[in-house]
Scaffold this motif. Structure first.
Motif, PDB file in Angstrom:
ATOM      1  N   GLU A  55      53.731 -49.567  70.755  1.00 44.72           N
ATOM      2  CA  GLU A  55      53.556 -48.144  70.523  1.00 44.72           C
ATOM      3  C   GLU A  55      53.260 -47.860  69.055  1.00 44.72           C
ATOM      4  O   GLU A  55      52.424 -47.014  68.718  1.00 44.72           O
ATOM      5  CB  GLU A  55      54.820 -47.370  70.944  1.00 44.72           C
ATOM      6  N   LEU A  56      53.963 -48.577  68.160  1.00 48.54           N
ATOM      7  CA  LEU A  56      53.768 -48.375  66.731  1.00 48.54           C
ATOM      8  C   LEU A  56      52.330 -48.671  66.318  1.00 48.54           C
ATOM      9  O   LEU A  56      51.687 -47.858  65.637  1.00 48.54           O
ATOM     10  CB  LEU A  56      54.738 -49.267  65.943  1.00 48.54           C
ATOM     11  N   LEU A  61      47.329 -46.941  64.370  1.00 52.20           N
ATOM     12  CA  LEU A  61      45.901 -47.210  64.240  1.00 52.20           C
ATOM     13  C   LEU A  61      45.065 -46.041  64.743  1.00 52.20           C
ATOM     14  O   LEU A  61      44.015 -45.726  64.162  1.00 52.20           O
ATOM     15  CB  LEU A  61      45.537 -48.488  65.001  1.00 52.20           C
ATOM     16  N   SER A  62      45.503 -45.384  65.807  1.00 51.45           N
ATOM     17  CA  SER A  62      44.754 -44.232  66.300  1.00 51.45           C
ATOM     18  C   SER A  62      44.814 -43.079  65.298  1.00 51.45           C
ATOM     19  O   SER A  62      43.843 -42.329  65.136  1.00 51.45           O
ATOM     20  CB  SER A  62      45.292 -43.778  67.661  1.00 51.45           C
ATOM     21  N   SER A  68      40.930 -35.970  65.734  1.00 50.73           N
ATOM     22  CA  SER A  68      41.919 -35.244  66.545  1.00 50.73           C
ATOM     23  C   SER A  68      42.258 -36.021  67.806  1.00 50.73           C
ATOM     24  O   SER A  68      43.365 -35.947  68.320  1.00 50.73           O
ATOM     25  CB  SER A  68      41.395 -33.854  66.906  1.00 50.73           C
ATOM     26  N   GLY A  69      41.264 -36.780  68.320  1.00 48.96           N
ATOM     27  CA  GLY A  69      41.536 -37.609  69.484  1.00 48.96           C
ATOM     28  C   GLY A  69      42.555 -38.682  69.178  1.00 48.96           C
ATOM     29  O   GLY A  69      43.424 -38.999  69.988  1.00 48.96           O
ATOM     30  N   GLY A  70      42.453 -39.247  67.961  1.00 45.78           N
ATOM     31  CA  GLY A  70      43.441 -40.233  67.534  1.00 45.78           C
ATOM     32  C   GLY A  70      44.822 -39.637  67.442  1.00 45.78           C
ATOM     33  O   GLY A  70      45.814 -40.250  67.837  1.00 45.78           O
ATOM     34  N   ASP A  71      44.927 -38.404  66.900  1.00 44.16           N
ATOM     35  CA  ASP A  71      46.217 -37.725  66.833  1.00 44.16           C
ATOM     36  C   ASP A  71      46.786 -37.491  68.226  1.00 44.16           C
ATOM     37  O   ASP A  71      47.981 -37.650  68.462  1.00 44.16           O
ATOM     38  CB  ASP A  71      46.058 -36.385  66.113  1.00 44.16           C
ATOM     39  N   LEU A 260      53.176 -39.393  58.079  1.00 43.25           N
ATOM     40  CA  LEU A 260      53.071 -39.706  56.650  1.00 43.25           C
ATOM     41  C   LEU A 260      51.657 -40.106  56.259  1.00 43.25           C
ATOM     42  O   LEU A 260      51.198 -39.805  55.147  1.00 43.25           O
ATOM     43  CB  LEU A 260      54.059 -40.824  56.301  1.00 43.25           C
ATOM     44  N   PHE A 261      50.944 -40.771  57.173  1.00 39.89           N
ATOM     45  CA  PHE A 261      49.590 -41.252  56.872  1.00 39.89           C
ATOM     46  C   PHE A 261      48.507 -40.413  57.549  1.00 39.89           C
ATOM     47  O   PHE A 261      47.362 -40.852  57.638  1.00 39.89           O
ATOM     48  CB  PHE A 261      49.445 -42.713  57.322  1.00 39.89           C
ATOM     49  N   SER A 262      48.867 -39.229  58.010  1.00 42.32           N
ATOM     50  CA  SER A 262      47.914 -38.431  58.786  1.00 42.32           C
ATOM     51  C   SER A 262      46.996 -37.573  57.933  1.00 42.32           C
ATOM     52  O   SER A 262      46.092 -36.926  58.460  1.00 42.32           O
ATOM     53  CB  SER A 262      48.659 -37.540  59.777  1.00 42.32           C
ATOM     54  N   GLY A 263      47.228 -37.510  56.637  1.00 40.63           N
ATOM     55  CA  GLY A 263      46.351 -36.715  55.783  1.00 40.63           C
ATOM     56  C   GLY A 263      46.891 -35.322  55.530  1.00 40.63           C
ATOM     57  O   GLY A 263      48.028 -34.980  55.878  1.00 40.63           O
ATOM     58  N   GLN A 264      46.049 -34.489  54.941  1.00 42.08           N
ATOM     59  CA  GLN A 264      46.472 -33.170  54.496  1.00 42.08           C
ATOM     60  C   GLN A 264      46.832 -32.237  55.652  1.00 42.08           C
ATOM     61  O   GLN A 264      47.738 -31.418  55.537  1.00 42.08           O
ATOM     62  CB  GLN A 264      45.359 -32.538  53.659  1.00 42.08           C
ATOM     63  N   ASP A 265      46.111 -32.344  56.757  1.00 43.79           N
ATOM     64  CA  ASP A 265      46.350 -31.446  57.896  1.00 43.79           C
ATOM     65  C   ASP A 265      47.557 -31.838  58.733  1.00 43.79           C
ATOM     66  O   ASP A 265      47.975 -31.076  59.608  1.00 43.79           O
ATOM     67  CB  ASP A 265      45.107 -31.391  58.795  1.00 43.79           C
ATOM     68  N   GLY A 266      48.092 -33.025  58.503  1.00 49.40           N
ATOM     69  CA  GLY A 266      49.226 -33.482  59.286  1.00 49.40           C
ATOM     70  C   GLY A 266      48.802 -34.088  60.610  1.00 49.40           C
ATOM     71  O   GLY A 266      47.619 -34.145  60.950  1.00 49.40           O
ATOM     72  N   LEU A 267      49.785 -34.531  61.371  1.00 50.46           N
ATOM     73  CA  LEU A 267      49.543 -35.111  62.692  1.00 50.46           C
ATOM     74  C   LEU A 267      49.482 -33.985  63.712  1.00 50.46           C
ATOM     75  O   LEU A 267      50.492 -33.362  64.023  1.00 50.46           O
ATOM     76  CB  LEU A 267      50.664 -36.096  63.034  1.00 50.46           C
TER      77      LEU A 267
END
Length: 361
Positions: A55-56, A61-62, A68-71, A260-267
């Protein structure tokens, strides 16, 4: 319909994750045995981390793909895996043999899991997990791990007698298993993500639905196999601790790192997940308390009840994703017929256990 290549990518990805998870768990348990960690704590921490590794990697990686599909796959994979772990992994393990629950799970670990589940739901209510939320989840993870290790020293009765030493060979062998398992997890995650997104695009369903079903079931295979084997060998602590620990790590570690690694817009979190799947995850966690509490045993009937509940959940997912005409009638049936019966059953088992304790006392 998805083409043959997409189908093979999904199967190959799940297979690689399965093999990698098995090797990772074997190496992790071998190392933990050398450190003399009790069985219940191994299930809640080391084995839980090993079985949550698919799962991690899939979720992280997604997320790093930056779409947005990765999120959607990242968040829905965590939700789907947690629901799958309670309903299928725990249910199937109890269906094999009744599982005796240690009191520490009812007193500490399940209430902690419920609190974390409600907290992540509250964090997601804004529509995304920000980096601040991710940092908070990771901080909670560190506190939880320290607490588990400290509490293990107090639980002197929970020894290592029930754990097979067959996996605890030598340190180099254990490290080799960890390294190979890690490599398979990385490759398998990439292959599964590619196949899952292609399948979603071909079938015309959202990435969230794919993450809640195919991806979450695939990445939860290590938890399922580990708990089934543990239940068959009479190691209820490992089977139950694996489920509770994995669900904790899925939220604290995976959602924390992804945010934490999702960028400025968040997950990003879709409204559909907030409306339906977060409540389902919290309710399944809440259902663990009366099931665990009633007599300290998860019996076979309760195991089959959990499996049946997951079947209803899958039917609802399929009907809603295909916009089937009977979706409203099905939801009404579950609300007015199935849910009250489940509540009556849980209340009855709890009251019966309280009467038995009162009579015995």
């Amino acid at each position: 319909m998805p083409d043959a290549l997409t189908f093979l990518e999904i199967v190959a990805g799940i297979s690689l994750l399965f093999g990698g998870g098995e090797l990772f768990v074997a190496g992790a348990v071998a190392l933990s045995l050398l450190l003399g960690i009790p069985q219940i704590v191994i299930g809640l921490t080391v084995v839980a981390f090993g079985t949550s590794a698919p799962e991690l990697f899939v979720s992280l990686l997604s997320t790093l793909q930056g779409s947005s599909g990765g999120d959607s796959i990242a968040v829905s994979n965590v939700l789907g895996s947690n629901i799958f772990n309670v309903m299928v992994v725990l249910g199937a393990s109890a269906a094999i043999t009744s599982l005796r629950v240690r009191s520490r799970l009812v007193r500490r670990d399940v209430p902690l899991l419920l609190a974390v589940s409600m907290a992540t739901w509250a964090m997601a209510s804004s529509g995304s997990f920000t980096w601040v939320a991710g940092l908070a989840l990771l901080t909670a993870l560190v506190i939880t791990l320290v607490w588990e290790v400290r509490s293990a020293r107090e639980d002197h009765e929970e020894g290592l007698d029930d754990i097979d030493a067959e996996g605890a060979s030598t340190t180099p062998v254990a490290l080799f298993k960890l390294a190979v398992g890690l490599a398979l997890l990385v490759v398998g995650s990439q292959v599964l993500i590619k196949g899952a997104i292609a399948a979603a695009q071909t079938l015309g369903v959202s990435e969230a639905v794919i993450g809640l079903t195919i991806v979450s079931a695939g990445t939860s295979m290590p938890e399922l196999v580990t708990s089934l084997v543990a239940a068959y060998r009479g190691k209820a602590d490992l089977a139950i601790g694996n489920v509770v620990g994995s669900n904790l790590l899925n939220q604290l570690l995976i959602l924390g790192l992804c945010a934490l690694f999702s960028g400025q817009d968040g997950l990003l979190v879709s409204p559909e997940l907030l409306r339906r799947d977060f409540p389902v995850m919290v309710l399944t966690t809440l259902a663990c308390l009366p099931i665990f509490w009633s007599g300290g045993v998860i019996n076979r009937l309760e195991g089959w009840l959990l499996l049946g509940a997951y079947g209803l959940y899958l039917i609802e997912q399929i009907l809603s994703s295909t916009a089937a005409p009977g979706i409203d009638e099905f939801r009404l049936f579950v609300l007015v017929a199935v849910l009250p019966l489940v509540l009556v059953f849980l209340t009855w088992t709890s009251l019966r256990w309280m009467q038995q304790r009162k009579a015995a006392g």
